[in-house]
Design an enzyme around this catalytic site. Structure first.
Site, PDB file in Angstrom:
ATOM      1  N   ASP A   4       0.347  -1.066   0.446  1.00  0.00           N
ATOM      2  CA  ASP A   4       0.174  -0.170   0.077  1.00  0.00           C
ATOM      3  C   ASP A   4       0.968   0.959  -0.143  1.00  0.00           C
ATOM      4  OD1 ASP A   4      -2.672   1.705   0.115  1.00  0.00           O
ATOM      5  OD2 ASP A   4      -3.231   1.212   1.509  1.00  0.00           O
ATOM      6  N   GLY A   5       0.187   2.191  -0.323  1.00  0.00           N
ATOM      7  CA  GLY A   5       0.456   3.681  -0.517  1.00  0.00           C
ATOM      8  C   GLY A   5       0.362   4.679  -0.305  1.00  0.00           C
ATOM      9  N   GLU A  42       2.311   3.944  -3.988  1.00  0.00           N
ATOM     10  CA  GLU A  42       2.232   2.777  -4.486  1.00  0.00           C
ATOM     11  C   GLU A  42       2.942   1.511  -5.029  1.00  0.00           C
ATOM     12  OE1 GLU A  42      -0.865   1.187  -3.289  1.00  0.00           O
ATOM     13  OE2 GLU A  42      -2.302   2.832  -2.784  1.00  0.00           O
ATOM     14  N   ASP A  64      -4.694  -2.299  -2.590  1.00  0.00           N
ATOM     15  CA  ASP A  64      -5.450  -2.192  -2.917  1.00  0.00           C
ATOM     16  C   ASP A  64      -5.862  -0.200  -4.724  1.00  0.00           C
ATOM     17  OD1 ASP A  64      -4.437   0.160  -2.151  1.00  0.00           O
ATOM     18  OD2 ASP A  64      -5.519   0.582  -0.173  1.00  0.00           O
ATOM     19  N   HIS A 119      -9.625   0.293   2.991  1.00  0.00           N
ATOM     20  CA  HIS A 119     -10.027   0.529   3.929  1.00  0.00           C
ATOM     21  C   HIS A 119     -11.145  -0.321   4.052  1.00  0.00           C
ATOM     22  CE1 HIS A 119      -7.024   3.649   4.128  1.00  0.00           C
ATOM     23  NE2 HIS A 119      -7.353   4.070   3.229  1.00  0.00           N
ATOM     24  N   ASP A 129      -1.518  -0.916   4.720  1.00  0.00           N
ATOM     25  CA  ASP A 129      -1.917   0.887   4.653  1.00  0.00           C
ATOM     26  C   ASP A 129      -1.279   1.251   5.907  1.00  0.00           C
ATOM     27  OD1 ASP A 129      -3.461   3.637   4.020  1.00  0.00           O
ATOM     28  OD2 ASP A 129      -4.348   2.645   6.461  1.00  0.00           O
TER      29      ASP A 129
END
Length: 140
Positions: A4-5, A42, A64, A119, A129
């Site tokens: 994740d970024g 990301e 994501d 999320h 995240d």
């Protein structure tokens, strides 16, 4: 591998997080930059995760990021390469430097891409995240 970024502002301070899992083993990595974009973070999460693999293997990447997932599922990069790294609008592909690096890493492995909803309560996506957000905080 979950990646994740995160970015505070776009551009702004950003971070990336990667969770690598193999059997019972879990390793976490993160980093960031003072002035970047969410897409770059990301991408760095994937690149950094792949560089940690010690040998070619089958790796499942959970992201994501529609940007990354769609690029590989729809093979955008093939047309980008054919068209001299221009997109469908004949504009230069953004983040070419990271796409080249990611493609080089991906070619060394058998990668299976998975899209996860951000999320949404996915334990490992939430952990990636949290790593990315914490890394971004260091650059505020």
């Amino acid at each position: 591998m979950y990646t994740d970024g995160a970015c505070s502002g776009n551009p702004g301070p950003g971070g990336w997080g990667t969770v690598l899992m193999y059997g019972e083993h879990v390793k976490e990595f993160s980093g960031g930059e003072a002035n970047t974009t969410n897409n770059r973070m990301e991408m760095l999460a994937v690149i950094q995760g792949l560089t940690k693999l010690k040998e070619p293997c089958e790796v499942h990447i959970y992201t994501d990021s529609a940007y990354i997932y769609n690029c590989f599922q729809q093979k955008w990069y093939i047309n980008w390469q054919k068209n001299g790294w221009k997109n469908s609008k004949k504009q230069p592909v953004e983040n070419k430097d990271l796409w080249l690096e990611m493609l080089e890493q991906v070619e060394q492995h058998k990668v299976v891409w998975h899209k996860v909803k951000g999320h949404s309560g996915d334990k490992w996506n939430d952990r990636a995240d949290a790593l990315a957000v914490a890394a971004a905080q260091k650059y505020k």
